[in-house]
Design an enzyme around this catalytic site. Structure first.
Site, mmCIF file in Angstrom:
data_model
loop_
_atom_site.group_PDB
_atom_site.id
_atom_site.type_symbol
_atom_site.label_atom_id
_atom_site.label_comp_id
_atom_site.label_asym_id
_atom_site.label_seq_id
_atom_site.Cartn_x
_atom_site.Cartn_y
_atom_site.Cartn_z
ATOM 1 N N THR A 1 0.677 -1.269 -0.165
ATOM 2 C CA THR A 1 -0.083 -0.112 0.075
ATOM 3 C C THR A 1 0.862 1.257 -0.186
ATOM 4 O O THR A 1 2.095 1.188 0.343
ATOM 5 C CB THR A 1 -0.972 0.092 1.237
ATOM 6 O OG1 THR A 1 -0.146 0.290 2.372
ATOM 7 C CG2 THR A 1 -1.686 -1.155 1.379
ATOM 8 N N GLU A 2 0.388 2.396 -0.383
ATOM 9 C CA GLU A 2 1.010 3.612 -0.316
ATOM 10 C C GLU A 2 -0.263 4.626 -0.314
ATOM 11 O O GLU A 2 -1.025 4.843 -0.937
ATOM 12 C CB GLU A 2 1.571 3.794 -1.950
ATOM 13 C CG GLU A 2 2.799 2.979 -1.983
ATOM 14 C CD GLU A 2 4.020 3.290 -1.212
ATOM 15 O OE1 GLU A 2 4.054 4.160 -0.335
ATOM 16 O OE2 GLU A 2 5.123 2.668 -1.333
ATOM 17 N N VAL A 3 0.035 5.386 0.894
ATOM 18 C CA VAL A 3 -0.958 6.367 1.256
ATOM 19 C C VAL A 3 -0.218 7.758 1.231
ATOM 20 O O VAL A 3 0.949 7.823 1.367
ATOM 21 C CB VAL A 3 -1.424 6.244 2.832
ATOM 22 C CG1 VAL A 3 -2.509 7.344 3.213
ATOM 23 C CG2 VAL A 3 -2.282 4.835 3.039
#
Length: 307
Positions: A273-275
């Site tokens: 994931t990348e936020v």
């Protein structure tokens, strides 16, 4: 807007760093939070999960126990689910998201799957809100046998016995403005290369394994997270961090070749994931909630498609 550093203040442009430059880099880093406070949030989870110390790191006068939690009553015949956070210490929502998931949803798969969570892989960097470890090395390029990075070597050893038995592995990360303002310029300087500016994606996105893609799995996670925070669009070139889109909000890397965490387990379903916590369109808690939503959606899809 991200401010790009034309010349990094440590080292000589075009020359890779040696030990004096690494020492100068480390001397400029300030401890901003305490790993002990995080341990105080991790240890009570031992009421519901088995708490294991899978290694320890000693940097100068600091000792960092490395903790993970796994399902009580582990059953070898059940599928294995792995969640990792804090591979990069500055990516706060990954650490907090892993812990919030355990507190609020960690028992939801009891009796159906074995769960293993390593919430903060890089405690020295967590304290200093840094990407690299104490030795100016990136843990998320060094998950391999014989790794020179203590953080990576310890997690690799923990997960290696499970390799080939893991159904789902999700690795929780962030992409921040500091990637362009600090961390990528520092990387270029460390390696004696020219810094080439890029844009920081505004929103959530995923990284699939280009060598073992699972596009339907990635789409299911993106669809769930879209209800919590916005999904990153492609840039003017149709790319996210220089990579073409597999589908909206999804890019892919050869994660094993790059030594990334998501490749350790060779899970059938894996993602990173990348936020984007610096977006004016989100809040820190929404970023944590997005991580939790991604974990739950990944688990739900994997369990529903395990056969």
């Amino acid at each position: 807007m991200t401010q790009h550093a034309p010349t990094y203040p440590i080292g000589t442009p075009g020359q890779p760093w040696g030990q004096p430059e690494i020492a100068a880099w480390r001397a400029g880093i300030v401890r901003q939070r305490r790993y002990e406070d995080l341990l105080a949030a991790i240890r009570p989870l031992g009421a519901d999960f088995d708490l294991i110390e899978y290694g320890a790191l000693d940097y100068e006068d600091q000792h960092f126990p490395l903790l993970a939690l796994h399902s009580r009553g582990w059953r070898d015949e059940l599928p294995v689910l792995v969640v990792t956070g804090g591979v990069h210490g500055y990516e706060t929502s990954g650490v907090l998201g892993a812990l919030q998931f355990l507190r609020e949803h960690g028992l939801e798969t009891a009796g159906r799957a074995n769960l293993l969570v390593a919430p903060c892989v890089s405690p020295w960097a967590y304290e200093r809100i840094q990407r690299w470890n104490h030795d100016a090395l990136d843990p998320n390029r060094n998950f391999r046998p014989g790794s020179p990075v203590g953080e990576s070597a310890a997690l690799f050893a923990l997960l290696a016995p499970l390799r080939g038995r893991v159904l789902m592995h999700i690795d929780l990360h962030e992409t921040t403005d500091s990637d362009e303002a600090e961390f990528r310029p520092a990387l270029a300087a460390r390696d004696g290369e020219a810094f080439e500016p890029d844009t920081v994606p505004d929103g959530f996105y995923l990284v699939d394994d280009a060598e073992r893609p699972q596009p339907a799995f990635q789409r299911a996670v993106i669809e769930a997270v879209a209800a919590v925070t916005h999904i990153a669009p492609a840039d003017a070139k149709g790319l996210i961090i220089g990579s073409p889109l597999q589908s909206p909000g999804v890019i892919s890397f050869a994660v094993a070749t790059k030594g990334l965490c998501a490749a350790i387990t060779a899970a059938r379903f894996s993602t990173t994931t990348e936020v984007y916590p610096d977006s004016p369109r989100t809040t820190p808690q929404q970023c944590v909630d997005a991580q939790v939503t991604a974990v739950r959606a990944a688990i739900a899809y994997a369990l529903a498609h395990q056969n």
